[in-house]
Design a protein around this motif. Structure first.
Motif, PDB file in Angstrom:
ATOM      1  N   ALA A  15      -2.429 -22.617 -12.550  1.00 25.31           N
ATOM      2  CA  ALA A  15      -3.397 -21.460 -12.382  1.00 25.31           C
ATOM      3  C   ALA A  15      -2.469 -20.173 -12.457  1.00 25.31           C
ATOM      4  N   LYS A  16      -3.184 -19.271 -12.766  1.00 27.67           N
ATOM      5  CA  LYS A  16      -2.545 -17.826 -12.870  1.00 27.67           C
ATOM      6  C   LYS A  16      -2.623 -17.358 -11.577  1.00 27.67           C
ATOM      7  N   PRO A  17      -1.578 -16.498 -11.149  1.00 24.21           N
ATOM      8  CA  PRO A  17      -1.899 -16.093  -9.535  1.00 24.21           C
ATOM      9  C   PRO A  17      -3.059 -14.921  -9.841  1.00 24.21           C
ATOM     10  N   ARG A  18      -3.584 -14.693  -8.539  1.00 24.42           N
ATOM     11  CA  ARG A  18      -4.539 -13.976  -8.396  1.00 24.42           C
ATOM     12  C   ARG A  18      -4.320 -12.763  -7.397  1.00 24.42           C
ATOM     13  N   PRO A  19      -4.995 -11.736  -7.831  1.00 22.39           N
ATOM     14  CA  PRO A  19      -4.638 -10.397  -6.671  1.00 22.39           C
ATOM     15  C   PRO A  19      -5.213 -10.937  -5.278  1.00 22.39           C
ATOM     16  N   THR A  20      -4.664 -10.329  -4.189  1.00 21.69           N
ATOM     17  CA  THR A  20      -4.962 -10.706  -2.961  1.00 21.69           C
ATOM     18  C   THR A  20      -4.380  -9.666  -1.843  1.00 21.69           C
ATOM     19  N   THR A  75      -8.675   0.121 -14.576  1.00 25.74           N
ATOM     20  CA  THR A  75     -10.398   0.057 -14.354  1.00 25.74           C
ATOM     21  C   THR A  75     -10.203  -1.098 -13.336  1.00 25.74           C
ATOM     22  N   CYS A  76     -10.921  -1.126 -12.288  1.00 23.53           N
ATOM     23  CA  CYS A  76     -11.277  -2.081 -11.436  1.00 23.53           C
ATOM     24  C   CYS A  76     -12.238  -3.279 -12.156  1.00 23.53           C
ATOM     25  N   GLU A  77     -11.671  -4.392 -12.214  1.00 25.89           N
ATOM     26  CA  GLU A  77     -12.223  -5.410 -12.977  1.00 25.89           C
ATOM     27  C   GLU A  77     -13.414  -6.185 -11.852  1.00 25.89           C
ATOM     28  N   ASP A  78     -13.039  -6.194 -10.588  1.00 25.98           N
ATOM     29  CA  ASP A  78     -13.835  -6.911  -9.404  1.00 25.98           C
ATOM     30  C   ASP A  78     -13.889  -5.984  -8.111  1.00 25.98           C
ATOM     31  N   THR A  79     -14.910  -5.103  -8.029  1.00 32.46           N
ATOM     32  CA  THR A  79     -14.953  -4.331  -6.703  1.00 32.46           C
ATOM     33  C   THR A  79     -15.614  -5.077  -5.777  1.00 32.46           C
ATOM     34  N   SER A  80     -15.646  -6.156  -5.718  1.00 36.25           N
ATOM     35  CA  SER A  80     -16.156  -6.935  -4.470  1.00 36.25           C
ATOM     36  C   SER A  80     -14.868  -7.946  -3.755  1.00 36.25           C
ATOM     37  N   PHE A  81     -13.848  -7.599  -4.627  1.00 41.42           N
ATOM     38  CA  PHE A  81     -12.668  -8.427  -3.854  1.00 41.42           C
ATOM     39  C   PHE A  81     -11.514  -7.214  -3.591  1.00 41.42           C
ATOM     40  N   MET A  82     -11.126  -7.479  -2.209  1.00 43.98           N
ATOM     41  CA  MET A  82      -9.773  -6.651  -1.739  1.00 43.98           C
ATOM     42  C   MET A  82      -8.670  -7.178  -2.241  1.00 43.98           C
ATOM     43  N   ALA A  83      -8.039  -6.054  -2.587  1.00 40.55           N
ATOM     44  CA  ALA A  83      -6.473  -6.430  -3.126  1.00 40.55           C
ATOM     45  C   ALA A  83      -5.759  -5.248  -2.816  1.00 40.55           C
ATOM     46  N   SER A  84      -4.399  -5.409  -2.408  1.00 36.42           N
ATOM     47  CA  SER A  84      -3.501  -4.514  -2.036  1.00 36.42           C
ATOM     48  C   SER A  84      -2.754  -3.737  -3.315  1.00 36.42           C
ATOM     49  N   TRP A  85      -2.630  -2.472  -3.050  1.00 33.45           N
ATOM     50  CA  TRP A  85      -2.105  -1.494  -4.164  1.00 33.45           C
ATOM     51  C   TRP A  85      -1.348  -0.547  -3.436  1.00 33.45           C
ATOM     52  N   ARG A  86      -0.144  -0.337  -4.572  1.00 33.04           N
ATOM     53  CA  ARG A  86       0.924   0.929  -4.005  1.00 33.04           C
ATOM     54  C   ARG A  86       1.384   1.361  -5.293  1.00 33.04           C
ATOM     55  N   THR A  87       2.075   2.638  -5.144  1.00 33.76           N
ATOM     56  CA  THR A  87       2.709   3.344  -6.467  1.00 33.76           C
ATOM     57  C   THR A  87       4.197   3.253  -6.187  1.00 33.76           C
ATOM     58  N   VAL A  88       4.834   3.112  -7.283  1.00 27.71           N
ATOM     59  CA  VAL A  88       6.315   3.661  -7.347  1.00 27.71           C
ATOM     60  C   VAL A  88       6.654   4.785  -8.193  1.00 27.71           C
ATOM     61  N   VAL A  89       7.153   5.687  -7.758  1.00 24.68           N
ATOM     62  CA  VAL A  89       7.440   6.892  -8.484  1.00 24.68           C
ATOM     63  C   VAL A  89       8.617   7.529  -8.851  1.00 24.68           C
ATOM     64  N   ASP A  90       9.006   7.854 -10.005  1.00 27.73           N
ATOM     65  CA  ASP A  90      10.361   8.053 -10.402  1.00 27.73           C
ATOM     66  C   ASP A  90      10.465   9.627 -10.898  1.00 27.73           C
ATOM     67  N   GLN A 137      -2.170  -0.160   0.006  1.00 28.02           N
ATOM     68  CA  GLN A 137      -3.715   0.437   0.667  1.00 28.02           C
ATOM     69  C   GLN A 137      -4.288  -1.001   0.060  1.00 28.02           C
ATOM     70  N   ASP A 138      -5.159  -1.380   0.955  1.00 24.13           N
ATOM     71  CA  ASP A 138      -6.129  -2.421   0.735  1.00 24.13           C
ATOM     72  C   ASP A 138      -7.540  -1.794   0.150  1.00 24.13           C
ATOM     73  N   LEU A 139      -7.689  -2.308  -1.059  1.00 22.07           N
ATOM     74  CA  LEU A 139      -8.803  -1.588  -1.739  1.00 22.07           C
ATOM     75  C   LEU A 139      -9.843  -2.542  -2.431  1.00 22.07           C
ATOM     76  N   PRO A 140     -11.034  -2.217  -2.501  1.00 26.64           N
ATOM     77  CA  PRO A 140     -12.281  -3.109  -2.933  1.00 26.64           C
ATOM     78  C   PRO A 140     -11.802  -3.000  -4.542  1.00 26.64           C
ATOM     79  N   CYS A 141     -10.605  -3.482  -5.198  1.00 30.12           N
ATOM     80  CA  CYS A 141     -10.346  -3.450  -6.482  1.00 30.12           C
ATOM     81  C   CYS A 141      -9.496  -4.256  -6.788  1.00 30.12           C
ATOM     82  N   ALA A 142      -9.840  -5.090  -7.825  1.00 34.18           N
ATOM     83  CA  ALA A 142      -9.075  -6.218  -8.308  1.00 34.18           C
ATOM     84  C   ALA A 142      -9.041  -6.074  -9.971  1.00 34.18           C
TER      85      ALA A 142
END
Length: 186
Positions: A37-42, A145-160, A178-183
């Motif tokens: 199985a492919k890993p899923r966002p979490t 684009t969020c493919e699933d807004t009912s699922f919480m996933a963690s997001w961050r940015t890397v800036v150069d 940040q934990d967001l309702p966006c996967a």
């Protein structure tokens, strides 16, 4: 008195050559294993949190290989927390000039999403050559684009930040997640 119902089904005769072919499975066929199985966002664990904050002090040098600290200039790399905007995960990056002899820098911001396999996946990247300062027209933006807004996933940015015409250090800023309702499933 009980009635008896008889149902007959009339099927037209089909010539053997016109009948659809039916493949028989070999009795000795080995069952195929399911692909992994492919890993899923979490949501990321606390241990995945960085201490980068939103600002990073950087240095640059107008001379290639300059050894003197007097030749160094100072600037900051900045980023905001990933947030949901118009159905997208969105993050920005910009720079603030301290005393560098340049007006422009190329800013690259990468959106990363945390997956159940314990890794951060690059989901989207934005790049812009901008003036110092941040704000509209002075920052790079990455969106996904969020493919699933009912699922919480963690997001961050890397800036150069790469200064135009000046050699700068290769340090990047990684914002806290940040934990967001966006996967987004990559």
């Amino acid at each position: 008195m009980a009635g008896i119902v008889t149902t007959s089904l009339l099927v037209p005769q089909v010539a053997a050559s016109a009948a659809p072919a039916v493949e028989e499975k070999a009795a000795s066929a080995t069952p195929q294993p399911n692909p992994p199985a492919k890993p899923r966002p979490t949501v990321a664990p606390d241990s995945a949190k960085t201490t980068g904050g939103l600002v990073l002090q950087n240095t640059g040098s107008p001379e290639e290989g300059a050894a003197s600290r007097a030749a160094l200039c100072n600037f900051t790399t900045n980023g905001d927390y990933v947030h949901v905007s118009s159905g997208d995960a969105s993050g920005h990056g910009w720079w603030v000039n301290g005393d560098c002899d340049t007006e422009y820098a190329t800013v690259t911001v990468t959106l990363q999403e945390y997956f159940a396999d314990g890794t951060w996946h690059d989901i989207s990247e934005g790049e812009a050559t901008v003036l110092s300062g941040g704000g509209r027209g002075k920052r790079a933006t990455a969106r996904a684009t969020c493919e699933d807004t009912s699922f919480m996933a963690s997001w961050r940015t890397v800036v150069d930040v790469d200064l135009v015409g000046i050699i700068d250090d290769s340090t990047t800023l990684t914002t806290d997640y940040q934990d967001l309702p966006c996967a987004v499933y990559d």
